[in-house]
Structure formats: C-alpha cells, structure tokens
Design an enzyme around this catalytic site. Structure first.
Site, PDB file in Angstrom:
ATOM      1  N   PRO A  46       0.804  -1.235   0.000  1.00 12.36           N
ATOM      2  CA  PRO A  46       0.000   0.000   0.000  1.00 12.36           C
ATOM      3  C   PRO A  46       0.829   1.273   0.000  1.00 12.36           C
ATOM      4  O   PRO A  46       0.463   2.261  -0.640  1.00 12.36           O
ATOM      5  CB  PRO A  46      -0.825  -0.122   1.286  1.00 12.36           C
ATOM      6  CG  PRO A  46      -0.877  -1.578   1.573  1.00 12.36           C
ATOM      7  CD  PRO A  46       0.418  -2.134   1.099  1.00 12.36           C
ATOM      8  N   GLY A  66       3.402   1.203  -3.766  1.00  9.84           N
ATOM      9  CA  GLY A  66       2.871   1.339  -5.120  1.00  9.84           C
ATOM     10  C   GLY A  66       3.830   0.775  -6.154  1.00  9.84           C
ATOM     11  O   GLY A  66       4.360  -0.332  -6.006  1.00  9.84           O
ATOM     12  N   GLU A 120       6.019 -11.002 -18.233  1.00 10.87           N
ATOM     13  CA  GLU A 120       4.630 -10.721 -17.896  1.00 10.87           C
ATOM     14  C   GLU A 120       4.040  -9.696 -18.860  1.00 10.87           C
ATOM     15  O   GLU A 120       2.887  -9.802 -19.276  1.00 10.87           O
ATOM     16  CB  GLU A 120       4.509 -10.209 -16.463  1.00 10.87           C
ATOM     17  CG  GLU A 120       3.062 -10.008 -16.043  1.00 10.87           C
ATOM     18  CD  GLU A 120       2.907  -9.374 -14.678  1.00 10.87           C
ATOM     19  OE1 GLU A 120       1.808  -9.472 -14.101  1.00 10.87           O
ATOM     20  OE2 GLU A 120       3.879  -8.749 -14.191  1.00 10.87           O
ATOM     21  N   GLN A 167     -20.409   4.586 -42.946  1.00 11.12           N
ATOM     22  CA  GLN A 167     -18.994   4.816 -42.705  1.00 11.12           C
ATOM     23  C   GLN A 167     -18.722   5.235 -41.262  1.00 11.12           C
ATOM     24  O   GLN A 167     -17.633   4.979 -40.733  1.00 11.12           O
ATOM     25  CB  GLN A 167     -18.467   5.882 -43.667  1.00 11.12           C
ATOM     26  CG  GLN A 167     -18.378   5.400 -45.105  1.00 11.12           C
ATOM     27  CD  GLN A 167     -17.784   6.444 -46.036  1.00 11.12           C
ATOM     28  OE1 GLN A 167     -17.532   7.579 -45.633  1.00 11.12           O
ATOM     29  NE2 GLN A 167     -17.569   6.057 -47.285  1.00 11.12           N
ATOM     30  N   GLN A 213     -19.901   1.731 -28.777  1.00  9.93           N
ATOM     31  CA  GLN A 213     -20.541   2.750 -29.627  1.00  9.93           C
ATOM     32  C   GLN A 213     -21.362   2.100 -30.739  1.00  9.93           C
ATOM     33  O   GLN A 213     -22.458   2.572 -31.070  1.00  9.93           O
ATOM     34  CB  GLN A 213     -19.462   3.665 -30.221  1.00  9.93           C
ATOM     35  CG  GLN A 213     -20.006   4.935 -30.851  1.00  9.93           C
ATOM     36  CD  GLN A 213     -20.557   5.910 -29.808  1.00  9.93           C
ATOM     37  OE1 GLN A 213     -20.248   5.799 -28.626  1.00  9.93           O
ATOM     38  NE2 GLN A 213     -21.392   6.839 -30.242  1.00  9.93           N
ATOM     39  N   GLY A 233     -24.694   0.997 -29.621  1.00  6.04           N
ATOM     40  CA  GLY A 233     -25.608   2.039 -29.168  1.00  6.04           C
ATOM     41  C   GLY A 233     -26.012   1.808 -27.718  1.00  6.04           C
ATOM     42  O   GLY A 233     -25.181   1.469 -26.876  1.00  6.04           O
ATOM     43  N   GLY A 234     -27.295   1.943 -27.428  1.00  7.30           N
ATOM     44  CA  GLY A 234     -27.790   1.754 -26.067  1.00  7.30           C
ATOM     45  C   GLY A 234     -27.497   0.359 -25.534  1.00  7.30           C
ATOM     46  O   GLY A 234     -27.252   0.175 -24.332  1.00  7.30           O
ATOM     47  N   GLU A 243       2.087   5.408 -17.609  1.00 11.44           N
ATOM     48  CA  GLU A 243       3.110   6.409 -17.314  1.00 11.44           C
ATOM     49  C   GLU A 243       4.464   5.752 -17.025  1.00 11.44           C
ATOM     50  O   GLU A 243       5.512   6.248 -17.453  1.00 11.44           O
ATOM     51  CB  GLU A 243       2.677   7.264 -16.125  1.00 11.44           C
ATOM     52  CG  GLU A 243       1.514   8.211 -16.423  1.00 11.44           C
ATOM     53  CD  GLU A 243       0.174   7.512 -16.511  1.00 11.44           C
ATOM     54  OE1 GLU A 243      -0.759   8.111 -17.078  1.00 11.44           O
ATOM     55  OE2 GLU A 243       0.049   6.365 -16.007  1.00 11.44           O
TER      56      GLU A 243
END
Length: 392
Positions: free
Chosen positions: A129, A132, A250, A287, A344, A347-348, A375
């Site tokens: 903890p 990190g 890994e 498209q 996307q 859609g819903g 990072e």
C-alpha cells in the site's frame, strides 16, 4: 501479416476448442457473482495448458513465452476476455522464478505438480500500500531465525490468493536504510498458502472492485509467518533483479491478452453491425460505423505483430525490454479503442451486460494501470530507449 507455424496453429485450435465449452452466459455469471472460474482453470490444467512454460523433463509442455502468449490471446479472444485469461495468467509467468532461480531440488519437488495442475502457483506478492509502483520501498520483512525466516508485513493486489496453493513473496531481508543500493536486500520466497493459513500467520481480505470481478484480488497481512529457509528462491538479497527479469515476460503475455480482448470486441461489433438494421439498412454500411471498426482492426493487427515480435525475441534470448514495453503499451491502446467502438456500435445496448462489450470496455480500461501504468511504461521508453534523463 503475422504467420504462425503449423504447431502454433494447432495450439490455437486446441485452446479454441476448449474455450468453446464455456459460452457467454458462463462468463457473464462469473463477472456478476464475482466468482473465480475454477471449472475453466481445472480443465485447462487437465489438458496441460497450465504447464505451458514448464520443461518436459518436469512434465510440462516444454514451451516458452511465445506459446504462452498464444494460449492467453486465444482465451481472451474466445469471449472470456480478461475474466478468462487473467484467471490463468499467473501460471504463465510466476513459475519462471523457480525455473530460473530455484535449486534442482525445488524444481523437482514443485514443477511436476504445477505442470499437472495438481497444485497451482498463480499468486505473486510484491505490491504494498505504501510503495505502489516503487518496489524498492517495500517494507515487508523476512528475518532469519535458525532454519526458517519469519515474515511480517502487508501486501496488496495479490490476485488469485485463494485460487493458488503457493505464492511467490517478495520481502526485505535487509532494511532499505542498511543497503548501499536501494535495489539490494530483497529476497524471493515460495510460500505454501495452506501452511500459512494453518499457522494462523496470514490474513487475506478481498478487495471489492467493479472490473475483472471474476479474478479476485486481496490485501494480505503476514504476522510471524514462518517460511523454511529452503523455500528461498535464488540468492538472498538479490530478489529485485530476479523480479525485474520476470516482468518483461509478464508484459509480453499481458500484451497478448489485450490483443485477444481487442479481437473479441471487434468481432462482436462487426457481428452486431451486420445484423442490426436501422433506416432499412445494416448499420455496418454506414462509414460512421465501418471506418472506426476498420481503424480498430488496423491498430489491433499492428499491436499483435509487435507482441509476437517481442515474444520471439524473448524465446531467442534477446533483450526484450524495449519490445515488451512498447508491445504492451500499443496492445492496451488497441484494446481500449476496440472496446470503446464496440460499445458505440451497439448504441444503447452497448451497456447491456447480455452483449458483453461493456465488460470488455471495463477490462480494457483496467489494462492501462495494472500491473504497470502507462506512465511507467513511458518512463521506461523515455529513459532507456530515448536516452532522456530519469524522470522519477
């Protein structure tokens, strides 16, 4: 385009056949209930796939990182996503500690059991903890006391703790303030988890999370855990270099899993785009749908080529630092783009669990922070590839 040998195509085919036994509703249930897919992992073990990287002399498949990447990519691409590939991913690199640094007695004792699936070594305890990504700052201590070491400390994000028989634990045998280099003084230990529980010297608490729920992670506390001295892996005090040696491997297999995730996300989006009709035409004819999916496929194919270039370099014993880091970075990007476009395209329905793409979207997001962040990958590229000053 990427080409596989006949043997590698056979591996793909055999893994695909096994995965066909586990349909979407199985993985949906495991994710919903946050339940480890033990049935799937046991079947992988029965067919020898958990022993992929273990040499034949110890009962394993005798393969290497390249073949491990193929196995994990196909699992993810089958529809299992990270819920399936991460469930067995530890078996594809954690035993490397014993393979590379264990004594012959340790190898002959443990590797046959791991190869057969009788025992599982899937848990790797490094992160803490307060440390990190700065692994040199770990504070878990292991102090020699006669013929054993006594371990005290805390680890976090220990995946598959209760789905493993053994754990590879990284602990300090010399405090950081007493070493000349901060990377010195760390040691690897093979911990028998059942023995640790029987000693009542270990406590594990499940971390509740919303991503990759089928593969649980834990916070683990050690209080006066006794580990036999013969369970030291490699040289006492040289654990950091041993850990670093395995991280590139890994990253290669995680890149392959991300490629598999990208593949299945694209496949599901394409299937839906062919079936769904709006304004009297397939939406795949538009498209606005077609081009982003073509872009996602191009990104996935590029990342796949980079991943297997890195895997082949590892197999041939070449330096893979640059290749492995770039491969995992690009594979994550490809998975995220593919999963986002799959949502996307639907859609819903993209957020409806019955279509699975929302799970792929969540899992792709996770890949950007675990087991190493974007990072930190860019830090490596900046310093070790571009030759820029160390930034952290």
């Amino acid at each position: 385009m990427l080409e596989f040998s006949a043997e590698h195509q056979l591996i793909q085919s055999e893994v695909q056949k096994l995965c066909d036994n586990y349909e979407d509703d199985y993985w949906q249930a495991k994710d919903r209930e946050a339940e480890y897919p033990m049935e799937f992992v046991q079947e992988l073990a029965e067919h020898g796939w958990l022993g992929t990287i273990i040499p034949e002399e110890y009962g394993g498949g005798g393969y290497d990182t390249l073949e491990a990447a193929i196995v994990l990519e196909e699992i993810a691409a089958s529809g299992a996503g990270f819920s399936g590939s991460m469930a067995c991913h530890g078996a594809m690199f954690v035993p490397r500690s014993i393979l590379n640094y264990g004594t012959e007695e340790m190898k002959s004792t443990y590797l046959p059991k791991l190869a057969s699936g009788e025992k599982l070594l899937q848990c790797f305890a490094l992160t803490e903890p307060d440390a990190g990504y700065d692994s040199t700052s770990i504070s878990t201590r292991a102090e020699r006391d006669g013929d054993h070491y006594v371990v005290n400390g805390q680890k976090t994000w220990c995946s598959r703790f209760y789905a493993s028989d053994y754990m590879v634990l990284v602990a300090r045998t010399t405090p950081r303030e007493e070493v000349s280099k901060k990377t010195d003084g760390m040691t690897l230990f093979l911990v028998d988890i059942d023995d640790a529980l029987e000693q009542e010297a270990v406590e594990a608490r499940k971390i509740e999370k919303s991503i990759r729920r089928a593969v649980p992670s834990y916070e683990v506390w050690f209080e006066d855990l006794e580990v036999p001295a013969e369970n030291v892996i490699g040289e006492v005090g040289d654990g950091f270099s041993q850990v670093m040696d395995g991280l590139n491997e890994e990253r290669v297999v995680i890149a392959a899993e991300a490629v598999g995730l990208a593949r299945v996300a694209i496949d599901r989006a394409v299937q839906y785009a062919k079936e769904r009709e709006v304004f009297d035409r397939q939406i795949g004819a538009n498209q606005a749908i077609q081009h982003p999916l073509a872009d996602a496929h191009a990104r996935m194919t590029s990342a796949r080529n980079l991943t297997y270039q890195a895997a082949r370099a590892f197999k041939e014993g070449r330096d893979v630092g640059e290749a492995a880091n770039i491969a995992v970075y690009m594979a994550r990007e490809a998975a995220s783009k593919a999963a986002d476009q799959a949502v996307q395209t639907h859609g819903g329905y993209g957020v409806a669990t019955e279509y699975d793409v929302e799970r792929y979207y969540r899992e792709a997001r996770l890949s950007h922070i675990a087991p190493i962040s974007d990072e930190m990958i860019k830090n490596y590229i900046g310093e070790h590839v571009l030759g820029l000053p160390r930034s952290y």
